[in-house]
Design a protein around this motif. Structure first.
Motif, PDB file in Angstrom:
ATOM      1  N   LEU A   1       0.770  -1.057   0.195  1.00 14.12           N
ATOM      2  CA  LEU A   1       0.174  -0.058   0.119  1.00 14.12           C
ATOM      3  C   LEU A   1       0.737   1.182  -0.002  1.00 14.12           C
ATOM      4  O   LEU A   1       1.843   1.293   0.911  1.00 14.12           O
ATOM      5  N   TYR A   2       0.730   2.071  -0.991  1.00  5.38           N
ATOM      6  CA  TYR A   2       1.316   3.388  -1.045  1.00  5.38           C
ATOM      7  C   TYR A   2       0.651   4.687  -0.988  1.00  5.38           C
ATOM      8  O   TYR A   2      -0.283   4.477  -1.678  1.00  5.38           O
ATOM      9  N   LEU A   3       1.079   5.425  -0.188  1.00  2.48           N
ATOM     10  CA  LEU A   3       0.481   6.715  -0.241  1.00  2.48           C
ATOM     11  C   LEU A   3       1.056   7.819  -1.108  1.00  2.48           C
ATOM     12  O   LEU A   3       2.207   7.591  -1.575  1.00  2.48           O
TER      13      LEU A   3
ATOM     14  N   GLU B   1       1.249  14.575  -4.509  1.00  2.00           N
ATOM     15  CA  GLU B   1       1.926  15.441  -5.747  1.00  2.00           C
ATOM     16  C   GLU B   1       3.298  15.787  -5.378  1.00  2.00           C
ATOM     17  O   GLU B   1       3.451  16.595  -4.214  1.00  2.00           O
ATOM     18  N   THR B   2       3.934  15.830  -6.048  1.00  2.00           N
ATOM     19  CA  THR B   2       5.646  16.879  -5.906  1.00  2.00           C
ATOM     20  C   THR B   2       5.519  18.174  -5.780  1.00  2.00           C
ATOM     21  O   THR B   2       6.099  18.661  -5.035  1.00  2.00           O
ATOM     22  N   SER B   3       4.382  18.580  -6.408  1.00  2.00           N
ATOM     23  CA  SER B   3       4.166  19.945  -6.540  1.00  2.00           C
ATOM     24  C   SER B   3       3.437  20.569  -5.316  1.00  2.00           C
ATOM     25  O   SER B   3       3.416  21.679  -5.078  1.00  2.00           O
ATOM     26  N   ASP B   4       2.876  19.459  -4.430  1.00  2.00           N
ATOM     27  CA  ASP B   4       2.145  20.353  -3.400  1.00  2.00           C
ATOM     28  C   ASP B   4       3.048  20.702  -2.107  1.00  2.00           C
ATOM     29  O   ASP B   4       3.712  19.914  -1.541  1.00  2.00           O
ATOM     30  N   VAL B   5       3.117  21.884  -1.829  1.00  2.00           N
ATOM     31  CA  VAL B   5       4.022  22.508  -0.952  1.00  2.00           C
ATOM     32  C   VAL B   5       3.525  22.236   0.425  1.00  2.00           C
ATOM     33  O   VAL B   5       4.483  22.340   1.191  1.00  2.00           O
ATOM     34  N   ASN B   6       2.399  22.013   0.608  1.00  2.00           N
ATOM     35  CA  ASN B   6       2.068  21.545   1.841  1.00  2.00           C
ATOM     36  C   ASN B   6       2.150  20.014   2.379  1.00  2.00           C
ATOM     37  O   ASN B   6       2.017  19.716   3.579  1.00  2.00           O
ATOM     38  N   CYS B   7       2.624  19.337   1.497  1.00  2.00           N
ATOM     39  CA  CYS B   7       3.054  17.716   1.569  1.00  2.00           C
ATOM     40  C   CYS B   7       1.645  17.124   2.071  1.00  2.00           C
ATOM     41  O   CYS B   7       1.866  16.126   2.754  1.00  2.00           O
ATOM     42  N   ASN B   8       0.656  17.525   1.459  1.00  2.00           N
ATOM     43  CA  ASN B   8      -0.848  16.582   1.694  1.00  2.00           C
ATOM     44  C   ASN B   8      -0.611  15.246   1.019  1.00  2.00           C
ATOM     45  O   ASN B   8      -0.347  15.353  -0.445  1.00  2.00           O
ATOM     46  N   PHE B   9      -1.153  14.180   1.514  1.00  2.00           N
ATOM     47  CA  PHE B   9      -1.354  13.169   0.477  1.00  2.00           C
ATOM     48  C   PHE B   9      -2.414  13.427  -0.440  1.00  2.00           C
ATOM     49  O   PHE B   9      -3.529  13.852  -0.093  1.00  2.00           O
ATOM     50  N   SER B  10      -2.483  12.853  -1.856  1.00  3.34           N
ATOM     51  CA  SER B  10      -3.361  12.911  -2.542  1.00  3.34           C
ATOM     52  C   SER B  10      -4.424  11.544  -2.887  1.00  3.34           C
ATOM     53  O   SER B  10      -5.356  11.576  -3.454  1.00  3.34           O
ATOM     54  N   GLY B  11      -3.546  10.401  -2.601  1.00  6.21           N
ATOM     55  CA  GLY B  11      -4.433   9.205  -2.591  1.00  6.21           C
ATOM     56  C   GLY B  11      -3.616   8.055  -2.211  1.00  6.21           C
ATOM     57  O   GLY B  11      -2.496   8.227  -1.367  1.00  6.21           O
ATOM     58  N   VAL B  12      -3.964   7.063  -2.414  1.00  9.10           N
ATOM     59  CA  VAL B  12      -3.410   5.657  -2.062  1.00  9.10           C
ATOM     60  C   VAL B  12      -3.669   4.617  -3.242  1.00  9.10           C
ATOM     61  O   VAL B  12      -4.534   4.737  -3.915  1.00  9.10           O
TER      62      VAL B  12
END
Length: 120
Positions: free
Chosen positions: A42-44, A47-58
């Motif tokens: 399982l990988y979280l 996006e590399t461009s997300d400056v807030n380092c929020n996960f986008s999916g799994v």
């Protein structure tokens, strides 16, 4: 702070977007498969461009000798576009190398669109 536990909660949250995993017992059973079976990962995804380092999916994978089966590809509502799905699959392709990427019944249409887009 227990990072592993936090990541588990995040992954379970994304998986719960699926109708059959909204039931907590089903979700725990599926998550146990990824936790206890070496052939499942399982990988979280973020996006590399997300400056807030929020996960986008799994992404939930079942790995064989010459294939990778994408069992789950669950994205946040804001990231449910072909562009985002294709970015995940591009990264996955780089990760698995020559292995064939296949999908579950729910994921296969996304993989087919991705393969068609790669052809140009």
């Amino acid at each position: 702070m227990n990072y592993k536990r936090d990541y588990q909660k995040i992954a379970m949250g994304f998986l719960s977007f699926e109708d059959d995993l909204k039931n907590l017992a089903n979700l725990k059973t599926e998550f146990d498969l990824y936790t206890n079976d070496e052939g499942h990962e399982l990988y979280l995804y973020k996006e590399t461009s997300d400056v807030n380092c929020n996960f986008s999916g799994v992404v939930g994978l079942e790995t064989g000798a010459d294939y990778v089966l994408v069992r789950h590809l669950d994205m946040s509502p804001a990231n449910r576009t072909d562009q985002d799905y294709f970015a995940v699959l591009d990264d996955l392709s780089a990760l698995v190398g020559a292995k064939k990427i296949m999908g579950s019944i729910d994921v296969t249409p996304v993989i087919m669109r991705w393969e068609e887009a790669k052809k140009g």
